[in-house]
Design a protein around this motif. Structure first.
Motif, PDB file in Angstrom:
ATOM      1  N   TYR A   3      -6.129  36.884  33.280  1.00 41.91           N
ATOM      2  CA  TYR A   3      -6.126  36.010  32.015  1.00 41.91           C
ATOM      3  C   TYR A   3      -5.170  36.301  31.138  1.00 41.91           C
ATOM      4  N   THR A   4      -4.519  35.515  30.178  1.00 38.17           N
ATOM      5  CA  THR A   4      -3.934  35.633  28.939  1.00 38.17           C
ATOM      6  C   THR A   4      -4.603  35.026  27.923  1.00 38.17           C
ATOM      7  N   LEU A   5      -4.716  35.638  26.821  1.00 37.50           N
ATOM      8  CA  LEU A   5      -4.963  35.081  25.744  1.00 37.50           C
ATOM      9  C   LEU A   5      -4.197  35.166  24.461  1.00 37.50           C
ATOM     10  N   SER A   6      -3.819  34.107  23.969  1.00 34.42           N
ATOM     11  CA  SER A   6      -2.795  34.197  22.914  1.00 34.42           C
ATOM     12  C   SER A   6      -3.178  34.008  21.764  1.00 34.42           C
ATOM     13  N   TYR A   7      -2.802  35.017  20.473  1.00 37.05           N
ATOM     14  CA  TYR A   7      -3.139  34.827  19.263  1.00 37.05           C
ATOM     15  C   TYR A   7      -2.015  34.086  18.327  1.00 37.05           C
ATOM     16  N   GLN A   9      -1.054  30.838  15.909  1.00 36.73           N
ATOM     17  CA  GLN A   9      -1.665  29.943  14.774  1.00 36.73           C
ATOM     18  C   GLN A   9      -3.215  30.181  14.405  1.00 36.73           C
ATOM     19  N   PRO A  10      -3.516  31.407  14.235  1.00 36.43           N
ATOM     20  CA  PRO A  10      -5.090  31.618  14.164  1.00 36.43           C
ATOM     21  C   PRO A  10      -5.639  30.892  13.088  1.00 36.43           C
ATOM     22  N   GLU A  11      -4.837  30.236  12.153  1.00 34.21           N
ATOM     23  CA  GLU A  11      -5.741  29.322  11.266  1.00 34.21           C
ATOM     24  C   GLU A  11      -6.166  28.165  11.689  1.00 34.21           C
ATOM     25  N   ASN A  12      -5.784  27.951  12.958  1.00 32.10           N
ATOM     26  CA  ASN A  12      -6.229  26.804  13.480  1.00 32.10           C
ATOM     27  C   ASN A  12      -7.477  26.899  14.481  1.00 32.10           C
ATOM     28  N   HIS A  13      -7.785  28.402  14.628  1.00 30.78           N
ATOM     29  CA  HIS A  13      -9.059  28.729  15.303  1.00 30.78           C
ATOM     30  C   HIS A  13      -8.841  28.483  16.887  1.00 30.78           C
ATOM     31  N   TYR A  14      -7.935  27.840  17.699  1.00 32.69           N
ATOM     32  CA  TYR A  14      -7.817  27.626  18.886  1.00 32.69           C
ATOM     33  C   TYR A  14      -7.353  28.696  19.606  1.00 32.69           C
ATOM     34  N   ILE A  15      -7.762  29.466  20.619  1.00 31.76           N
ATOM     35  CA  ILE A  15      -7.128  30.513  21.336  1.00 31.76           C
ATOM     36  C   ILE A  15      -6.410  29.646  22.575  1.00 31.76           C
ATOM     37  N   ALA A  16      -5.307  30.160  22.975  1.00 34.64           N
ATOM     38  CA  ALA A  16      -4.868  29.676  24.013  1.00 34.64           C
ATOM     39  C   ALA A  16      -4.806  30.539  25.158  1.00 34.64           C
ATOM     40  N   ILE A  17      -5.457  29.863  26.170  1.00 38.70           N
ATOM     41  CA  ILE A  17      -5.915  30.685  27.435  1.00 38.70           C
ATOM     42  C   ILE A  17      -5.160  30.164  28.623  1.00 38.70           C
ATOM     43  N   GLU A  18      -4.655  31.404  29.381  1.00 40.54           N
ATOM     44  CA  GLU A  18      -4.032  30.772  30.846  1.00 40.54           C
ATOM     45  C   GLU A  18      -4.465  31.974  31.680  1.00 40.54           C
ATOM     46  N   ILE A  19      -4.862  31.025  32.907  1.00 43.04           N
ATOM     47  CA  ILE A  19      -5.333  31.947  34.290  1.00 43.04           C
ATOM     48  C   ILE A  19      -4.392  31.585  35.165  1.00 43.04           C
ATOM     49  N   ASP A 102      -9.161  34.057  13.379  1.00 39.42           N
ATOM     50  CA  ASP A 102      -8.519  33.750  12.123  1.00 39.42           C
ATOM     51  C   ASP A 102      -7.338  34.526  11.900  1.00 39.42           C
ATOM     52  N   GLU A 103      -6.736  34.617  10.659  1.00 42.71           N
ATOM     53  CA  GLU A 103      -5.805  35.338  10.301  1.00 42.71           C
ATOM     54  C   GLU A 103      -6.153  36.830  10.181  1.00 42.71           C
ATOM     55  N   LYS A 104      -7.326  37.181  10.280  1.00 45.28           N
ATOM     56  CA  LYS A 104      -7.720  38.665  10.232  1.00 45.28           C
ATOM     57  C   LYS A 104      -8.129  39.213  11.493  1.00 45.28           C
ATOM     58  N   GLN A 105      -8.496  38.534  12.356  1.00 43.00           N
ATOM     59  CA  GLN A 105      -8.894  39.136  13.597  1.00 43.00           C
ATOM     60  C   GLN A 105      -9.114  38.014  14.800  1.00 43.00           C
ATOM     61  N   LEU A 106      -9.116  38.474  16.009  1.00 45.37           N
ATOM     62  CA  LEU A 106      -9.597  37.953  16.866  1.00 45.37           C
ATOM     63  C   LEU A 106     -10.830  38.397  17.854  1.00 45.37           C
ATOM     64  N   TYR A 107     -11.721  37.696  17.762  1.00 42.87           N
ATOM     65  CA  TYR A 107     -13.185  38.131  18.205  1.00 42.87           C
ATOM     66  C   TYR A 107     -13.499  37.220  19.328  1.00 42.87           C
ATOM     67  N   LEU A 129      -3.893  40.241  26.057  1.00 46.13           N
ATOM     68  CA  LEU A 129      -3.980  39.925  24.899  1.00 46.13           C
ATOM     69  C   LEU A 129      -2.673  39.448  24.170  1.00 46.13           C
ATOM     70  N   ILE A 130      -2.096  38.686  23.940  1.00 44.12           N
ATOM     71  CA  ILE A 130      -0.818  38.549  22.821  1.00 44.12           C
ATOM     72  C   ILE A 130      -1.160  38.607  21.565  1.00 44.12           C
ATOM     73  N   LEU A 131      -1.152  39.760  20.944  1.00 45.94           N
ATOM     74  CA  LEU A 131      -1.287  39.986  19.799  1.00 45.94           C
ATOM     75  C   LEU A 131      -0.380  40.662  18.874  1.00 45.94           C
ATOM     76  N   LEU A 132      -0.634  40.826  17.441  1.00 47.68           N
ATOM     77  CA  LEU A 132       0.328  41.354  16.774  1.00 47.68           C
ATOM     78  C   LEU A 132       0.462  42.878  17.067  1.00 47.68           C
ATOM     79  N   ALA A 133       1.529  43.411  16.843  1.00 46.26           N
ATOM     80  CA  ALA A 133       1.963  45.114  17.414  1.00 46.26           C
ATOM     81  C   ALA A 133       0.762  45.961  16.871  1.00 46.26           C
ATOM     82  N   ASP A 134       0.423  45.759  15.565  1.00 48.98           N
ATOM     83  CA  ASP A 134      -0.503  46.595  14.854  1.00 48.98           C
ATOM     84  C   ASP A 134      -1.882  46.382  15.222  1.00 48.98           C
TER      85      ASP A 134
END
Length: 492
Positions: A3-7, A9-19, A102-107, A129-134
């Motif tokens: 599975y791949t989850l992409s972070y 445009q978090p302001e749209n609240h849609y998680i892009a998921i690929e299997i 959202d812009e602060k987290q992926l839960y 998880l495609i996330l910000l580096a930090d």
């Protein structure tokens, strides 16, 4: 399964998921999204948050997708041994069982959004998880490489929620061979960390002592410390998610944090591993009816606060205040309910989490805790404190937990009878299968430990009661000893 989850445009609240599905040897495969989540025994319809599901071969050619049910899809593989499935999931549910971006987290509670291939639930799962580096990840799963989680199978994956953020606060404490992690997302500056670590270690140690160790090498408390009023917790294989607020009232909410954390930790044994037979394994496609919800949730509710008293985290007076609150939730609303605790356990899937028709059902949490209290004190009185509900739970753990063998209502009755040293059918007929008020039986049980049940009529709900558990000022020295044996030497 990969599975791949992409972070994105978090302001749209849609998680892009690929299997990525490999090793396919069939002309079609069925993909299923769970219809419910463990710990919440009602249909959740997670598929309402899904959109734009497509399937492709490895060259990017689109494959035919047929929707079979509201949460089930069939992919025509066109002879391909591997395919890619892509879809979006709307993550804007901030509670202990939901997902939020959202812009602060992926839960993410993976049970909400991860499709599985029918017949392949026991295959290893990887989540990239495609996330910000930090961003740091709080999760009970192993992170073998940065931002990649590994689960032995789908069941472990969806029983391991995660929070990813660059603002997580992380503390640990150690007991024997187990490392306990406390992760906080939110306004953690308001928390008194020295007190939290001391108190959490105390109640964790009491639970481990009673159950004879801990069933996993690490455990994770994932806490969302929210700016608004909220209270929710969900148990998992080696973790729990707790959503609590408002953070500005940290001192006032601290007893609530302790209570829900102790409750969820005890679920590590009771229901995660000591599991009703009807839930082993979970069938994620439909309701999983079972009648022992009063064991899974009622006993856990009873022990959650009792462990805090035994650990010395709650005083006797504070414990009785919490106990009275739990009992009142039953006596003030459902003392004259028409359904038994057994029937209400079965009907969780119908209306277990809503108010429902007045006078119809009881709560497996509140009446379940009441019947656990009665059983505990009666077993103590019957054996002069030699045995108790503690022994029933250890019996269930030894006979069902490590072997991953589910227990039935008959098995639970046998455990109680074994500990009691006699047939205990009358207790089950009156307390579990019956609908009469348990006021008199509770009063008698409490008298053994030098306590009284103060009652007064409930004017708003005639036939129901307002109750309070208090120490009998005229209790005997013998009753005081029984009280100490029940709550523990530190529960003064």
């Amino acid at each position: 399964m990969q599975y791949t989850l992409s972070y994105i445009q978090p302001e749209n609240h849609y998680i892009a998921i690929e299997i990525l599905v490999e090793n396919i040897d069939a002309p079609a495969i069925d993909l299923q999204l769970p219809a419910w989540r463990p710990g919440r025994y009602e249909l959740a319809n997670f598929a309402k948050n899904m959109t734009r599901l497509f399937a492709f071969d490895r060259q990017g050619n689109q494959l035919q997708v047929n929707k079979l049910k509201k949460d089930r899809w069939q992919i025509q593989t066109a002879g391909n041994a591997s395919i890619v499935v892509k879809y979006m999931y709307y993550a804007q549910q901030m509670d202990a069982g939901g997902s939020w971006m959202d812009e602060k987290q992926l839960y993410v509670n993976f049970i909400n959004c991860m499709l599985y291939v029918e017949g392949r639930l026991f295959e290893e799962c990887h989540v990239k998880l495609i996330l910000l580096a930090d961003y740091q990840i709080a999760c009970g799963l192993e992170e073998k490489e940065k931002h990649v989680l590994y689960a032995k199978d789908y069941y472990q994956l969806v029983d391991s929620p995660m929070i990813a953020s660059n603002a997580l606060v992380h503390k640990t404490y150690q007991l024997a061979a187990t490392t306990f992690h406390i992760w906080v997302q939110g306004e953690a500056d308001s928390l008194n960390w020295p007190q939290i670590l001391t108190d959490f270690k105390k109640f964790s140690a009491v639970q481990m002592k009673m159950m004879g160790g801990f069933p996993c090498p690490d455990y994770h408390f994932l806490l969302h410390w929210l700016p608004f009023q909220h209270y929710h917790g969900v148990e998992h294989q080696n973790s729990t998610v707790i959503t609590l607020g408002p953070a500005s009232q940290a001192d006032t909410l601290y007893p609530e944090l302790l209570g829900i954390s102790s409750h969820e930790l005890f679920h590590t044994w009771n229901v995660i591993r000591i599991r009703p037979a009807e839930l082993l394994p979970y069938d994620f496609t439909r309701e999983n009816y079972f009648t022992t919800g009063f064991v899974a949730e009622g006993i856990t509710t009873y022990y959650g606060d009792l462990f805090l008293a035994r650990a010395g985290v709650f005083s006797t007076e504070a414990y009785f205040a919490e106990l009275s609150q739990t009992l009142n939730r039953h006596f003030m609303v459902a003392n004259q309910a028409s359904l038994s605790l057994l029937e209400s356990s079965f009907d969780l899937w119908l209306d277990g989490y809503t108010a429902g028709a007045p006078g119809r059902k009881v709560s497996i949490y509140h009446k379940g805790a009441l019947t656990a209290l009665i059983l505990d004190l009666e077993l103590r009185q019957l054996t002069n404190d030699a045995r108790s509900l503690d022994d029933v739970m250890r019996y269930l753990w030894q006979h069902f937990g490590p072997m991953e063998k589910g227990y039935t209502l008959v098995d639970y009755k046998k455990a109680v009878a074994t500990v009691a040293g006699k047939d205990y059918t009358q207790y089950f007929e009156e307390c579990i299968e019956g609908t009469s008020s348990l006021e008199n039986r509770l009063k008698q049980a409490l008298s053994y430990v030098g306590c009284v049940l103060q009652t007064q009529p409930n004017e708003q709900n005639p036939g129901n009661l307002i109750v309070q558990v208090v120490l009998n000022p005229n209790r005997s020295a013998e009753a005081a000893i029984h009280l100490q044996n029940w709550i523990g030497n530190k529960g003064k």
